[in-house]
Design a protein around this motif. Sequence first.
Motif, mmCIF file in Angstrom:
data_model
loop_
_atom_site.group_PDB
_atom_site.id
_atom_site.type_symbol
_atom_site.label_atom_id
_atom_site.label_comp_id
_atom_site.label_asym_id
_atom_site.label_seq_id
_atom_site.Cartn_x
_atom_site.Cartn_y
_atom_site.Cartn_z
ATOM 1 N N PRO A 101 12.715 0.808 -1.959
ATOM 2 C CA PRO A 101 11.696 1.351 -1.266
ATOM 3 C C PRO A 101 10.759 0.360 -0.631
ATOM 4 N N GLY A 102 10.576 -0.827 -0.786
ATOM 5 C CA GLY A 102 9.919 -1.738 0.162
ATOM 6 C C GLY A 102 10.618 -2.420 1.076
ATOM 7 N N GLU A 103 11.777 -1.765 1.604
ATOM 8 C CA GLU A 103 12.498 -2.501 2.689
ATOM 9 C C GLU A 103 12.743 -1.642 3.861
ATOM 10 N N LEU A 104 12.655 -2.197 5.015
ATOM 11 C CA LEU A 104 13.177 -1.470 6.295
ATOM 12 C C LEU A 104 14.162 -2.004 7.223
ATOM 13 N N PHE A 105 15.221 -1.420 7.515
ATOM 14 C CA PHE A 105 15.934 -1.870 8.595
ATOM 15 C C PHE A 105 15.788 -0.926 9.781
#
Length: 131
Positions: A119-123
């Motif tokens: 949940p703490g990652e963005l692509f």
Amino acid sequence: VIEHFEEPAQDVRKMAELLRPGGLVCLWTGDADSWIARLLGRHWWYVQGQHVQLFSEYSLRRLFAAAGFDGVWVGRYPYVTTAASLGKGLNRYPAVGPAAQRMLSHPWVAARALTLTLPGELFAIFRKRPS
């Protein structure tokens, strides 16, 4: 590496200069607006010595839009790691880390591939607008 840029607006403008219209920028960074970032606060894995910028989906979209990009896709994207690598990463959290590292570094499990969507990652994928 965008979280390492001291002047991200300047660097994203440089990306726009280098790309042809329709060119893509793809990046993976932390999501400072995620529930896990808020829960962990200064203990969140993206709050590290060399990460000088933190982004949310909103701030990334604004940054790239200002430099002439349109958002193609921004979201969570799974990645693959080994159990041993996950154990090393979790070791920074004293409440669970030592036990997780012992369990995940066991020879029967260490090399096992794990697919994670955190949940703490963005692509994000951005496309340079036509001139």
